[in-house]
Design a protein around this motif. Structure first.
Motif, mmCIF file in Angstrom:
data_model
loop_
_atom_site.group_PDB
_atom_site.id
_atom_site.type_symbol
_atom_site.label_atom_id
_atom_site.label_comp_id
_atom_site.label_asym_id
_atom_site.label_seq_id
_atom_site.Cartn_x
_atom_site.Cartn_y
_atom_site.Cartn_z
ATOM 1 N N VAL A 38 0.851 -1.192 0.000
ATOM 2 C CA VAL A 38 0.000 0.000 0.000
ATOM 3 C C VAL A 38 0.883 1.237 0.000
ATOM 4 C CG1 VAL A 38 -1.906 1.198 1.156
ATOM 5 C CG2 VAL A 38 -1.663 -1.282 1.428
ATOM 6 N N GLU A 39 0.725 2.061 -1.009
ATOM 7 C CA GLU A 39 1.559 3.266 -1.154
ATOM 8 C C GLU A 39 0.623 4.464 -1.287
ATOM 9 O OE1 GLU A 39 4.731 4.534 -1.186
ATOM 10 O OE2 GLU A 39 3.772 6.384 -1.825
ATOM 11 N N SER A 40 0.934 5.536 -0.549
ATOM 12 C CA SER A 40 0.001 6.672 -0.530
ATOM 13 C C SER A 40 0.104 7.565 -1.773
ATOM 14 C CB SER A 40 0.211 7.508 0.744
ATOM 15 O OG SER A 40 1.545 7.922 0.834
ATOM 16 N N PRO A 49 7.459 10.769 -3.069
ATOM 17 C CA PRO A 49 8.610 11.461 -2.487
ATOM 18 C C PRO A 49 9.906 10.658 -2.517
ATOM 19 C CG PRO A 49 6.857 11.104 -0.841
ATOM 20 C CD PRO A 49 6.317 10.668 -2.164
ATOM 21 N N SER A 50 9.812 9.324 -2.416
ATOM 22 C CA SER A 50 11.028 8.509 -2.397
ATOM 23 C C SER A 50 11.731 8.524 -3.755
ATOM 24 C CB SER A 50 10.679 7.070 -2.023
ATOM 25 O OG SER A 50 11.753 6.392 -1.442
ATOM 26 N N PHE A 51 10.967 8.782 -4.824
ATOM 27 C CA PHE A 51 11.511 8.629 -6.176
ATOM 28 C C PHE A 51 11.612 9.960 -6.909
ATOM 29 C CE2 PHE A 51 9.348 4.339 -5.646
ATOM 30 C CZ PHE A 51 10.510 3.736 -5.214
ATOM 31 N N THR A 56 21.008 8.759 -5.374
ATOM 32 C CA THR A 56 21.454 7.935 -4.256
ATOM 33 C C THR A 56 22.755 7.248 -4.648
ATOM 34 O OG1 THR A 56 19.226 7.560 -3.429
ATOM 35 C CG2 THR A 56 20.854 5.904 -2.849
ATOM 36 N N ALA A 57 23.711 7.257 -3.721
ATOM 37 C CA ALA A 57 24.955 6.511 -3.945
ATOM 38 C C ALA A 57 24.751 5.105 -3.403
ATOM 39 C CB ALA A 57 26.114 7.216 -3.228
ATOM 40 N N LEU A 58 24.702 4.146 -4.316
ATOM 41 C CA LEU A 58 24.495 2.747 -3.919
ATOM 42 C C LEU A 58 25.851 2.093 -3.720
ATOM 43 C CD1 LEU A 58 21.910 1.736 -6.682
ATOM 44 C CD2 LEU A 58 21.399 2.245 -4.287
HETATM 45 C C1 LIG Z 1 19.380 14.703 0.370
HETATM 46 C C2 LIG Z 1 19.448 13.231 0.655
HETATM 47 C C3 LIG Z 1 20.405 12.442 0.028
HETATM 48 C C4 LIG Z 1 20.485 11.074 0.301
HETATM 49 N N1 LIG Z 1 21.472 10.353 -0.280
HETATM 50 C C5 LIG Z 1 21.605 9.042 0.037
HETATM 51 C C6 LIG Z 1 22.663 8.250 -0.539
HETATM 52 O O1 LIG Z 1 23.448 8.736 -1.359
HETATM 53 N N2 LIG Z 1 22.755 6.940 -0.182
HETATM 54 C C7 LIG Z 1 21.888 6.372 0.716
HETATM 55 O O2 LIG Z 1 22.027 5.180 1.021
HETATM 56 N N3 LIG Z 1 20.887 7.100 1.270
HETATM 57 C C8 LIG Z 1 20.723 8.403 0.942
HETATM 58 N N4 LIG Z 1 19.703 9.138 1.501
HETATM 59 C C9 LIG Z 1 18.734 8.460 2.385
HETATM 60 C C10 LIG Z 1 17.631 7.786 1.588
HETATM 61 O O3 LIG Z 1 17.007 8.719 0.729
HETATM 62 C C11 LIG Z 1 16.588 7.175 2.514
HETATM 63 O O4 LIG Z 1 17.257 6.329 3.408
HETATM 64 C C12 LIG Z 1 15.553 6.362 1.746
HETATM 65 O O5 LIG Z 1 14.775 7.213 0.948
HETATM 66 C C13 LIG Z 1 14.650 5.616 2.707
HETATM 67 O O6 LIG Z 1 13.678 4.921 1.955
HETATM 68 P P1 LIG Z 1 12.321 4.444 2.639
HETATM 69 O O7 LIG Z 1 11.621 3.694 1.546
HETATM 70 O O8 LIG Z 1 12.594 3.775 3.921
HETATM 71 O O9 LIG Z 1 11.536 5.780 3.022
HETATM 72 P P2 LIG Z 1 10.968 6.925 2.094
HETATM 73 O O10 LIG Z 1 11.906 7.210 0.989
HETATM 74 O O11 LIG Z 1 10.580 8.032 2.989
HETATM 75 O O12 LIG Z 1 9.650 6.285 1.449
HETATM 76 C C14 LIG Z 1 8.479 6.102 2.194
HETATM 77 C C15 LIG Z 1 7.357 5.770 1.225
HETATM 78 O O13 LIG Z 1 6.169 5.547 1.979
HETATM 79 C C16 LIG Z 1 5.096 6.308 1.447
HETATM 80 N N5 LIG Z 1 4.210 6.610 2.579
HETATM 81 C C17 LIG Z 1 4.409 7.518 3.557
HETATM 82 N N6 LIG Z 1 3.394 7.465 4.461
HETATM 83 C C18 LIG Z 1 2.546 6.492 4.025
HETATM 84 C C19 LIG Z 1 1.336 5.964 4.529
HETATM 85 N N7 LIG Z 1 0.799 6.418 5.669
HETATM 86 N N8 LIG Z 1 0.726 4.986 3.830
HETATM 87 C C20 LIG Z 1 1.274 4.499 2.674
HETATM 88 N N9 LIG Z 1 2.430 4.972 2.155
HETATM 89 C C21 LIG Z 1 3.066 5.937 2.828
HETATM 90 C C22 LIG Z 1 5.749 7.524 0.806
HETATM 91 O O14 LIG Z 1 4.938 8.064 -0.228
HETATM 92 C C23 LIG Z 1 7.041 6.909 0.252
HETATM 93 O O15 LIG Z 1 6.864 6.372 -1.037
HETATM 94 C C24 LIG Z 1 19.587 10.493 1.231
HETATM 95 C C25 LIG Z 1 18.613 11.275 1.850
HETATM 96 C C26 LIG Z 1 18.543 12.631 1.568
HETATM 97 C C27 LIG Z 1 17.498 13.464 2.263
#
Ligand SMILES: Cc1cc2nc3c(=O)[nH]c(=O)nc-3n(C[C@H](O)[C@H](O)[C@H](O)COP(=O)(O)OP(=O)(O)OC[C@H]3O[C@@H](n4cnc5c(N)ncnc54)[C@H](O)[C@@H]3O)c2cc1C
Length: 412
Positions: A38-40, A49-51, A56-58
């Motif tokens: 489930v994605e909002s 927002p995540s994409f 990102t440096a992998l």
């Molecule tokens: C400027 C910046 C640079 C970065 N560079 C790096 C890097 O080079 N290398 C690295 O390893 N990391 C990097 N990061 C960290 C990395 O972006 C995060 O660790 C990563 O995005 C985490 O992914 P996630 O899916 O856990 O969370 P998120 O990316 O926050 O994704 C959460 C998802 O859940 C959805 N969502 C939110 N609430 C709800 C809800 N209630 N119900 C359903 N869906 C919901 C959102 O729409 C989103 O799609 C960076 C971060 C920033 C800010």
């Protein structure tokens, strides 16, 4: 009177289809488990927002996991290899240079636009037979019992789908709704910094160089991009960030050039700038009854060391392995305990490393500045220290997920 619809029964419900949640769905798809994601936001688009346009440096371990998830082939053509890392401090003489070839690796990692990672994961998931994909949609009326989690998914057309899941995975980011519903608290360290991010073009080829420069205004990273440009991530105080965001393009480039210097050539143009407030958000527990937290929902880090997603991807790979390795109930207490035990060292290590680095960099005392400078010099002259840092992306201990070792998930 019509009878209430029978709930959709699944083994695993993943809430949040960002980089980490979507990766978990890709890892579990095909394992014989019934899944719902489930994605909002509309999935796999720039509206998610995540994409967004961030990069990102992998690390190499993440690359291997993506190979195991059958998404790397789609990502590789848009990935820029990091072949050298150059670390320096503005106004000081010490600097360090890491060369991938000297460490016996082809690259330290790969820089990829988040948008590209999202598109690859979306392609992988949209035809997964055992996955119900709900996006954009939200989760309501969560009720946790010892046997499972009941909730309702409300989608775009306001249809309400009742679901019962053996395990609920919170992959919904730093402000996790699922974490709150499970009554898990968070410890927050506000670094009083904002990352100002932009993609720029320079008059010189980057040749796979990544730069980390510590400036009085905060750490500044320039990463090579697949299109030949550079991704700029500048972490600075909120007021300074506001000023950087408000500058005209030429003034922004001039400011960047004056803080960074000329190592990467003359900066020619910049794309739109965006900003991200920087905090360490750490959940006080990573599991509760029938609930597990991964990625930013468990720990959101400062991006200085590029570790947040790499760590979250290892969370996803290990959770998939633990679930695939059990024949029975995916949300049983022993499954969750196993996951917590196997992930504890890596998570603790990465959080401490990143937080410690920010504190050292932010310390303006002369002693700290000398230490940093000496550290960079010593580091440049000490091969074992270089190798240790080069290995940071492999994780900080505890078992390495099978996917990260190039192995498939277990079948029971
Ligand atoms: C400027 C910046 C640079 C970065 N560079 C790096 C890097 O080079 N290398 C690295 O390893 N990391 C990097 N990061 C960290 C990395 O972006 C995060 O660790 C990563 O995005 C985490 O992914 P996630 O899916 O856990 O969370 P998120 O990316 O926050 O994704 C959460 C998802 O859940 C959805 N969502 C939110 N609430 C709800 C809800 N209630 N119900 C359903 N869906 C919901 C959102 O729409 C989103 O799609 C960076 C971060 C920033 C800010």
């Amino acid at each position: 009177m019509c009878a209430a619809a029978a709930p959709l029964e699944v083994d695993v419900a993943i809430v949040g289809g960002g980089m980490v949640g979507a990766s978990l769905a890709a890892a579990l798809s095909g394992s014989g488990r019934r899944l719902i994601l489930v994605e909002s936001a509309p999935f796999g688009t720039a509206a998610q927002p995540s994409f967004d346009e961030r990069t990102t440096a992998l690390g190499n371990v993440s690359r291997r996991i993506f190979e195991g998830l059958a998404v790397w082939d789609r990502i590789a053509p848009e990935a820029a290899a990091i072949r050298n890392i150059h670390v320096s401090e503005a106004g000081r003489f010490g600097f360090a240079r890491l060369v991938a070839g000297e460490q016996g690796v082809e690259a330290f990692g790969y820089v990829v636009a988040n948008r590209c990672i999202g598109a690859a994961l979306w392609r992988r998931l949209r035809s997964a037979p055992d996955l119900t994909l709900q996006a954009p949609a939200r989760v309501e009326d969560i009720a946790v019992t010892a046997a499972g989690v009941r909730f309702t998914v409300v989608n775009e057309s306001h249809a309400a789908v009742p679901v019962v899941a053996r395990l609920m995975v919170a992959a919904d980011g730093a402000h996790s709704q699922i974490r709150n519903a499970a009554n898990i608290g968070v410890d927050v360290v506000d670094y009083d910094q904002v990352a100002v991010v932009a993609n720029i073009a320079a008059d010189r080829a980057h040749e796979g160089n990544a730069y980390e420069r510590f400036t009085p205004a905060g750490p500044l990273a320039l990463l090579p991009r697949h299109d030949g440009g550079l991704a700029v991530i500048w972490a600075c105080r909120p007021q300074r960030a506001q000023a950087l965001l408000a500058l005209e393009q030429d003034a922004y480039l001039a400011e960047l050039q004056s803080q960074f210097g000329w190592r990467a050539g003359r900066f020619l143009s910049a794309g739109p700038r965006s900003s991200y407030p920087l905090r360490l958000t750490r959940a006080t527990a990573s599991v509760a009854t029938r609930t597990v937290l991964i990625g930013n929902a468990a720990q959101a880090l400062h991006p200085v060391a590029g570790q947040g997603f790499n760590l979250g991807l290892r969370d996803a790979a290990m959770l998939a392995e633990v679930i695939a390795g059990t024949a029975g109930d995916a949300g049983a207490p022993e499954v969750l305990r196993q996951f917590v035990d196997w992930r504890a060292r890596d998570r603790r290590g990465v959080v401490r490393f990143t937080d410690g680095l920010i504190r050292l960099l932010g310390d303006s005392r002369l002693g700290a500045a000398l230490l940093r400078n000496l550290g960079l010099l010593m580091f440049d002259l000490t091969p074992p220290a270089k190798s240790a840092l080069a290995r940071v992306s492999a994780g900080f201990g505890g078992p390495t997920p099978r996917l990260a070792r190039g192995l498939s998930l277990p079948h029971v």
